[in-house]
Design a protein around this motif. Structure first.
Motif, PDB file in Angstrom:
ATOM      1  N   ILE A 161       0.866  -1.181   0.000  1.00 53.27           N
ATOM      2  CA  ILE A 161       0.000   0.000   0.000  1.00 53.27           C
ATOM      3  C   ILE A 161       0.899   1.226   0.000  1.00 53.27           C
ATOM      4  O   ILE A 161       1.372   1.683   1.041  1.00 53.27           O
ATOM      5  N   ARG A 162       1.158   1.781  -1.171  1.00 51.79           N
ATOM      6  CA  ARG A 162       2.111   2.885  -1.295  1.00 51.79           C
ATOM      7  C   ARG A 162       1.481   4.147  -1.853  1.00 51.79           C
ATOM      8  O   ARG A 162       2.083   5.209  -1.782  1.00 51.79           O
ATOM      9  N   SER A 163       0.313   4.041  -2.413  1.00 52.66           N
ATOM     10  CA  SER A 163      -0.393   5.215  -2.920  1.00 52.66           C
ATOM     11  C   SER A 163      -1.621   5.442  -2.052  1.00 52.66           C
ATOM     12  O   SER A 163      -2.444   4.548  -1.885  1.00 52.66           O
ATOM     13  N   ALA A 213      -7.770  -4.124  -2.016  1.00 54.71           N
ATOM     14  CA  ALA A 213      -6.812  -4.301  -0.924  1.00 54.71           C
ATOM     15  C   ALA A 213      -6.687  -3.021  -0.096  1.00 54.71           C
ATOM     16  O   ALA A 213      -6.597  -3.062   1.134  1.00 54.71           O
ATOM     17  N   TYR A 214      -6.709  -1.882  -0.790  1.00 57.28           N
ATOM     18  CA  TYR A 214      -6.567  -0.595  -0.107  1.00 57.28           C
ATOM     19  C   TYR A 214      -7.736  -0.364   0.852  1.00 57.28           C
ATOM     20  O   TYR A 214      -7.549   0.022   2.012  1.00 57.28           O
ATOM     21  N   PHE A 215      -8.955  -0.602   0.378  1.00 59.89           N
ATOM     22  CA  PHE A 215     -10.105  -0.290   1.221  1.00 59.89           C
ATOM     23  C   PHE A 215     -10.329  -1.329   2.309  1.00 59.89           C
ATOM     24  O   PHE A 215     -10.988  -1.035   3.312  1.00 59.89           O
ATOM     25  N   LYS A 216      -9.780  -2.513   2.152  1.00 58.92           N
ATOM     26  CA  LYS A 216      -9.768  -3.437   3.295  1.00 58.92           C
ATOM     27  C   LYS A 216      -8.894  -2.861   4.397  1.00 58.92           C
ATOM     28  O   LYS A 216      -9.253  -2.878   5.580  1.00 58.92           O
ATOM     29  N   LEU A 238     -16.683   3.368   0.030  1.00 60.38           N
ATOM     30  CA  LEU A 238     -16.680   2.162  -0.793  1.00 60.38           C
ATOM     31  C   LEU A 238     -17.457   2.385  -2.084  1.00 60.38           C
ATOM     32  O   LEU A 238     -17.030   1.975  -3.172  1.00 60.38           O
ATOM     33  N   SER A 239     -18.607   3.051  -1.981  1.00 59.44           N
ATOM     34  CA  SER A 239     -19.423   3.289  -3.168  1.00 59.44           C
ATOM     35  C   SER A 239     -18.730   4.251  -4.128  1.00 59.44           C
ATOM     36  O   SER A 239     -18.812   4.110  -5.350  1.00 59.44           O
ATOM     37  N   GLN A 240     -18.006   5.231  -3.594  1.00 60.53           N
ATOM     38  CA  GLN A 240     -17.280   6.166  -4.455  1.00 60.53           C
ATOM     39  C   GLN A 240     -16.096   5.485  -5.136  1.00 60.53           C
ATOM     40  O   GLN A 240     -15.759   5.796  -6.285  1.00 60.53           O
ATOM     41  N   ALA A 241     -15.463   4.541  -4.422  1.00 60.26           N
ATOM     42  CA  ALA A 241     -14.375   3.776  -5.035  1.00 60.26           C
ATOM     43  C   ALA A 241     -14.914   2.915  -6.170  1.00 60.26           C
ATOM     44  O   ALA A 241     -14.296   2.807  -7.242  1.00 60.26           O
ATOM     45  N   TYR A 242     -16.074   2.319  -5.957  1.00 55.31           N
ATOM     46  CA  TYR A 242     -16.708   1.511  -7.007  1.00 55.31           C
ATOM     47  C   TYR A 242     -17.048   2.383  -8.216  1.00 55.31           C
ATOM     48  O   TYR A 242     -16.801   2.024  -9.367  1.00 55.31           O
TER      49      TYR A 242
END
Length: 319
Positions: A161-163, A213-216, A238-242
């Motif tokens: 997780i680097r970004s 992986a990031y949002f977990k 989560l919905s915005q990431a989707y």
């Protein structure tokens, strides 16, 4: 100061600290496995100024570098300076004045060509929600932290997780917080995004696998006993990431529905009774290509109206 292949510009960052109007500071530079002359440039300054300490490690990413720097620092207050940026000449003096007159655990400052805040103090719960919704600049810089906030978990972020790892860092700090946070109008920082074309922000390529992986890690950064209280903020992210991943994809692939983010979204809506905004709810439930095409164009039109005809008022920042 975490530094990776920063030899071409790190001198400017160091000089911006050496020339401060107030000299009571310590700089810890962590060379995170650079393959250029970053270590040599930083070491020359270390030999000239005993307030500067240079450490070197194998490449582990910015979180590990910041963690090592904080562990080596001796001060009560910590700020981060990226190797491609600079501090304003009176930044340390501004920091000192704030902590001498205030009683906060975090100070968040304005910076050139970016976020500029109203001066105000907010409480614990409001700051946590603001952190989860990114209602302020959740990067590592332009902030002054009391070192008590840096528990071991703050930098214990997987190396892959680097970004965006700095947002996770700020969320963990928010849930370590026991006091108040002050937003400040003073400009202390100069962001020089143009100077480093190889920065992680510009070179890290996202993927659906990485986003999951990031949002977990994002959710796991919120203490389990607090997750129900902040379920709406979690689900909204989560919905915005989707949405960001699939908004222009009218024919959805199988992996868009059978993985961590959509599964957690279903959990929050069905088990936590979270009611998301209409567009957010429809986005991950509609699979028909024609309906998704119509939704995509409708969202673009609404976004255009918001950007050009509606001037949003914000409780934290000003123009």
């Amino acid at each position: 100061m975490p530094a990776y292949n920063a030899g071409a510009f790190i001198a400017d960052a160091i000089e911006s600290l050496i020339t401060q109007s107030q000299g009571n500071w310590q700089l810890v530079i962590v060379d995170d496995g650079s393959s250029d002359d970053t270590f040599e440039v930083a070491s020359r300054y270390e030999r000239l100024d005993n307030r500067i300490q240079v450490l070197r490690q194998e490449n582990q990413g910015p979180s590990a570098a910041r963690g090592r720097g904080v562990a080596s620092a001796s001060g009560e207050w910590i700020t981060f300076l990226d190797a491609d940026d600079c501090l304003e000449p009176n930044a340390v003096e501004t920091f000192t004045n704030c902590v001498e007159k205030g009683n906060n655990l975090i100070y968040i400052y304005s910076h050139h060509d970016g976020w500029k805040y109203y001066s105000q103090t907010i409480g614990l719960e409001e700051y946590r929600r603001a952190s989860l919704l990114q209602e302020y600049n959740t990067g590592p810089c332009c902030k002054l932290f009391h070192r008590s906030l840096f528990t071991p978990n703050v930098f214990d972020i997987p190396s892959n997780i680097r970004s965006g790892e700095d947002w996770i860092m700020n969320i963990r700090i928010a849930f370590n917080l026991t006091g108040t946070v002050a937003f400040r109008r003073e400009i202390v920082y100069v962001c020089r995004n143009y100077i480093n074309p190889k920065s992680l922000m510009k070179t890290q390529k996202g993927s659906w696998e990485y986003t999951n992986a990031y949002f977990k890690e994002f959710i796991d950064s919120i203490p389990l006993e607090c997750q129900s209280e902040y379920a709406y903020e979690i689900a909204l992210n989560l919905s915005q990431a989707y949405h960001s991943q699939w908004r222009k994809t009218w024919i959805l692939p199988k992996e868009s529905k059978n993985c961590y983010i959509p599964e957690r979204l279903r959990y929050y809506e069905e088990c936590q009774n979270i009611r998301l905004p209409v567009f957010n709810h429809i986005e991950y439930n509609v699979t028909n290509p024609l309906f998704r095409m119509i939704l995509d164009y409708l969202e673009r039109m609404v976004g255009l109206v918001r950007r050009h005809l509606i001037t949003p008022k914000h409780r934290y920042f000003t123009s």
